[in-house]
Design a protein around this motif. Structure first.
Motif, PDB file in Angstrom:
ATOM      1  N   PRO A  63      55.547 -29.341 104.357  1.00 42.91           N
ATOM      2  CA  PRO A  63      56.604 -29.327 103.255  1.00 42.91           C
ATOM      3  C   PRO A  63      56.646 -28.115 102.588  1.00 42.91           C
ATOM      4  N   PRO A  64      57.653 -27.381 101.989  1.00 43.05           N
ATOM      5  CA  PRO A  64      57.609 -26.182 101.410  1.00 43.05           C
ATOM      6  C   PRO A  64      56.787 -26.336  99.905  1.00 43.05           C
ATOM      7  N   GLN A  65      56.144 -25.187  99.703  1.00 37.61           N
ATOM      8  CA  GLN A  65      55.543 -25.251  98.457  1.00 37.61           C
ATOM      9  C   GLN A  65      56.381 -24.984  97.185  1.00 37.61           C
ATOM     10  N   GLN A  66      56.209 -25.157  96.097  1.00 36.46           N
ATOM     11  CA  GLN A  66      56.918 -25.150  94.885  1.00 36.46           C
ATOM     12  C   GLN A  66      57.322 -23.637  94.816  1.00 36.46           C
ATOM     13  N   GLY A  67      58.630 -23.040  94.687  1.00 41.17           N
ATOM     14  CA  GLY A  67      59.176 -21.944  94.398  1.00 41.17           C
ATOM     15  C   GLY A  67      59.267 -21.245  95.791  1.00 41.17           C
ATOM     16  N   GLN A  68      58.988 -21.659  96.804  1.00 45.57           N
ATOM     17  CA  GLN A  68      59.194 -20.941  98.276  1.00 45.57           C
ATOM     18  C   GLN A  68      60.658 -21.342  98.644  1.00 45.57           C
ATOM     19  N   PRO A  69      61.394 -20.587  99.336  1.00 51.58           N
ATOM     20  CA  PRO A  69      62.733 -20.904  99.952  1.00 51.58           C
ATOM     21  C   PRO A  69      62.659 -21.659 101.008  1.00 51.58           C
ATOM     22  N   VAL A  70      63.425 -22.520 101.125  1.00 54.61           N
ATOM     23  CA  VAL A  70      63.551 -23.510 102.368  1.00 54.61           C
ATOM     24  C   VAL A  70      64.195 -22.632 103.668  1.00 54.61           C
ATOM     25  N   THR A  71      63.469 -22.258 104.886  1.00 55.77           N
ATOM     26  CA  THR A  71      64.191 -21.563 105.690  1.00 55.77           C
ATOM     27  C   THR A  71      64.125 -22.323 107.142  1.00 55.77           C
ATOM     28  N   SER A  72      65.009 -22.032 107.939  1.00 54.39           N
ATOM     29  CA  SER A  72      64.932 -22.980 109.151  1.00 54.39           C
ATOM     30  C   SER A  72      64.408 -21.621 110.238  1.00 54.39           C
ATOM     31  N   PRO A  73      63.902 -22.276 111.301  1.00 57.04           N
ATOM     32  CA  PRO A  73      63.091 -21.466 112.187  1.00 57.04           C
ATOM     33  C   PRO A  73      64.254 -20.735 113.075  1.00 57.04           C
ATOM     34  N   VAL A  74      63.966 -19.376 113.409  1.00 57.51           N
ATOM     35  CA  VAL A  74      64.994 -18.751 114.339  1.00 57.51           C
ATOM     36  C   VAL A  74      64.627 -19.140 115.516  1.00 57.51           C
ATOM     37  N   VAL A  75      65.853 -19.323 116.270  1.00 61.15           N
ATOM     38  CA  VAL A  75      65.629 -19.974 117.674  1.00 61.15           C
ATOM     39  C   VAL A  75      66.640 -18.665 118.475  1.00 61.15           C
ATOM     40  N   SER A  76      66.033 -18.231 119.542  1.00 63.37           N
ATOM     41  CA  SER A  76      66.780 -17.238 120.295  1.00 63.37           C
ATOM     42  C   SER A  76      66.921 -17.892 121.581  1.00 63.37           C
ATOM     43  N   VAL A  77      68.305 -17.745 122.090  1.00 63.14           N
ATOM     44  CA  VAL A  77      68.543 -18.316 123.369  1.00 63.14           C
ATOM     45  C   VAL A  77      69.187 -17.177 124.189  1.00 63.14           C
TER      46      VAL A  77
END
Length: 162
Positions: A63-77
């Motif tokens: 889970p993300p820590q307090q104050g860190q933005p939530v980012t989704s993983p980058v998927v390259s196709v």
């Protein structure tokens, strides 16, 4: 008028005849008669295949820590175009250009190859030295073919006569 040959009803010597359809359906034999008894583990009904617990292939992300933005993983196709059986010949073909990433019909360019030069030399040897030996350089059916992309003019393939 000819008729079909009579059906053979003879059985193999020393073996009993096979049961009829009605006899086979009427008997509840699980195994064909023979000298071997059925295996010990097959006497009762077959139990269903045991179920397995669901296991995830990758652990869930922390889970993300307090104050860190939530980012989704980058998927390259990466798309790979496979052109099975693409044969370059004397006619334009539909091909995929890897440079401009387009499906195109190739543009042809004729160049003097080995067959043109051998034809010229052969005509010169047989006495066509007054310019007739240059005729193969005017015949497209003797020349090699280079297939180009009509959009970006990159070379897609070759067809060599020799």
């Amino acid at each position: 008028m000819a008729s079909a040959p009579p059906m053979e009803t003879a059985t193999l010597v020393g073996h009993p005849p096979p049961p009829s359809y009605e006899e086979a359906l009427g008997s509840n034999l699980m195994y064909p008669p023979g000298p071997y008894p059925p295996p010990a583990d097959m006497k009762g009904p077959v139990p269903p295949y045991p179920t397995q617990a669901y296991g995830q292939a990758y652990p869930p992300p922390p889970p993300p820590q307090q104050g860190q933005p939530v980012t989704s993983p980058v998927v390259s196709v990466q798309t790979v175009y496979v052109q099975p059986g693409l044969v370059f010949g004397t006619v334009p073909v539909q091909a995929h250009c890897p440079v401009c990433v387009q499906n195109v019909i190739t543009r042809l360019e004729y160049t003097s190859g080995a067959l043109v030069w051998l034809s010229c030399a052969g005509l010169a040897i047989f006495g066509c030295i007054y310019g007739c030996c240059l005729i193969p350089f005017c015949v497209d059916n003797l020349k090699d073919v280079i297939h180009h992309c009509p959009n970006c003019s990159s070379v897609l393939g070759f067809y060599r006569r020799i």
